[in-house]
Design a protein around this motif. Structure first.
Motif, mmCIF file in Angstrom:
data_model
loop_
_atom_site.group_PDB
_atom_site.id
_atom_site.type_symbol
_atom_site.label_atom_id
_atom_site.label_comp_id
_atom_site.label_asym_id
_atom_site.label_seq_id
_atom_site.Cartn_x
_atom_site.Cartn_y
_atom_site.Cartn_z
ATOM 1 N N ASN A 134 0.779 -1.082 -0.099
ATOM 2 C CA ASN A 134 -0.148 0.116 0.046
ATOM 3 C C ASN A 134 0.830 1.263 -0.049
ATOM 4 N N SER A 135 1.958 1.335 0.787
ATOM 5 C CA SER A 135 2.941 2.511 0.651
ATOM 6 C C SER A 135 3.498 2.840 -0.545
ATOM 7 N N ILE A 136 3.945 1.493 -1.164
ATOM 8 C CA ILE A 136 4.590 1.648 -2.533
ATOM 9 C C ILE A 136 3.384 2.227 -3.523
ATOM 10 N N LEU A 137 2.178 1.870 -3.563
ATOM 11 C CA LEU A 137 1.288 2.376 -4.204
ATOM 12 C C LEU A 137 0.899 3.685 -4.029
ATOM 13 N N LEU A 138 0.940 4.177 -2.952
ATOM 14 C CA LEU A 138 0.703 5.549 -2.569
ATOM 15 C C LEU A 138 1.739 6.509 -2.890
ATOM 16 N N ILE A 139 3.301 5.959 -2.879
ATOM 17 C CA ILE A 139 4.256 6.974 -3.350
ATOM 18 C C ILE A 139 4.187 6.884 -4.870
ATOM 19 N N LEU A 140 3.677 5.833 -5.680
ATOM 20 C CA LEU A 140 3.726 5.885 -7.067
ATOM 21 C C LEU A 140 2.607 7.060 -7.183
ATOM 22 N N ALA A 141 1.367 6.883 -6.646
ATOM 23 C CA ALA A 141 0.247 7.732 -6.885
ATOM 24 C C ALA A 141 0.638 9.346 -6.564
ATOM 25 N N LEU A 142 1.543 9.546 -5.615
ATOM 26 C CA LEU A 142 1.808 10.767 -5.147
ATOM 27 C C LEU A 142 2.805 11.498 -6.320
ATOM 28 N N VAL A 143 3.707 10.545 -6.996
ATOM 29 C CA VAL A 143 4.665 10.868 -8.013
ATOM 30 C C VAL A 143 3.890 10.996 -9.309
ATOM 31 N N THR A 176 -7.462 -0.012 0.605
ATOM 32 C CA THR A 176 -6.547 -0.908 0.145
ATOM 33 C C THR A 176 -5.608 -1.723 0.797
ATOM 34 N N THR A 177 -5.348 -1.206 2.170
ATOM 35 C CA THR A 177 -4.455 -2.091 2.984
ATOM 36 C C THR A 177 -5.232 -3.209 3.723
ATOM 37 N N LEU A 178 -6.501 -2.912 4.040
ATOM 38 C CA LEU A 178 -7.281 -3.912 4.583
ATOM 39 C C LEU A 178 -7.803 -5.096 3.397
ATOM 40 N N ILE A 179 -7.874 -4.751 2.260
ATOM 41 C CA ILE A 179 -8.204 -5.427 0.990
ATOM 42 C C ILE A 179 -6.924 -6.392 0.914
ATOM 43 N N LEU A 180 -5.916 -5.899 0.682
ATOM 44 C CA LEU A 180 -4.472 -6.566 0.483
ATOM 45 C C LEU A 180 -4.245 -7.521 1.698
ATOM 46 N N PHE A 181 -4.542 -7.030 2.951
ATOM 47 C CA PHE A 181 -4.449 -7.960 4.284
ATOM 48 C C PHE A 181 -5.200 -9.247 4.050
#
Length: 160
Positions: free
Chosen positions: A109-118, A135-140
């Motif tokens: 989720n953090s990687i996806l968030l960084i990509l979205a920010l960029v 997203t974090t809960l769904i992935l978990f």
């Protein structure tokens, strides 16, 4: 060691019964402009159908439909119940799988968030952030249940 903060196993079904319809509702809301009419809210002058972001007051909404808020809240609650419900045979290996899945979900989720920010801007970024809420809960939930089924299948094969 048994985690003390987990809900009883019977809550997992309740979580699925809340999360699946809420997920479908959110898809209709986000992609089909669906809204329940009874969740409409209007205050003051209804000529202006907007949220006043430049208003000095925090709650300056003139009109809104709360279908998306209801769907989001129900989806988060359902996913939390699923994620934090005990397994029938909760043991240390399942606790380890739970922790590994949670760490993996937060990392992805953090990687996806960084990509979205960029790479994403304006309205598209805001739309991605709407999805990112769960997203974090769904992935978990997805990874934990996948790893758990693989572990149980491997254990069943080893018993044969």
């Amino acid at each position: 060691m048994t985690p003390r903060l987990l809900l009883p196993n019977r809550f997992k079904l309740i979580g699925w019964l809340i999360a699946i319809p809420a997920f479908v509702l959110m898809i209709f809301v986000l992609h089909g402009d669906f809204a329940f009419g009874f969740l409409n809210f209007s205050r003051g002058n209804t000529d202006s159908l907007q949220v006043l972001f430049d208003s000095p007051t925090l709650f300056s909404i003139r009109t809104n439909n709360f279908t998306d808020e209801l769907g989001g809240i129900l989806l988060i609650i359902g996913l939390l119940i699923i994620a934090f419900s005990r397994e029938k045979d909760e043991d240390e290996r399942i606790t380890t799988l739970r922790l590994e899945s949670l760490l993996w979900a937060v990392l992805i989720n953090s990687i996806l968030l960084i990509l979205a920010l960029v790479f994403l801007y304006n309205g598209l970024f805001l739309q991605v952030m709407c999805y990112n809420i769960c997203t974090t809960l769904i992935l978990f939930v997805a990874r934990f249940n996948l790893k758990l089924s693989i572990e149980r299948r491997n254990a069943k094969i080893a018993d044969l």
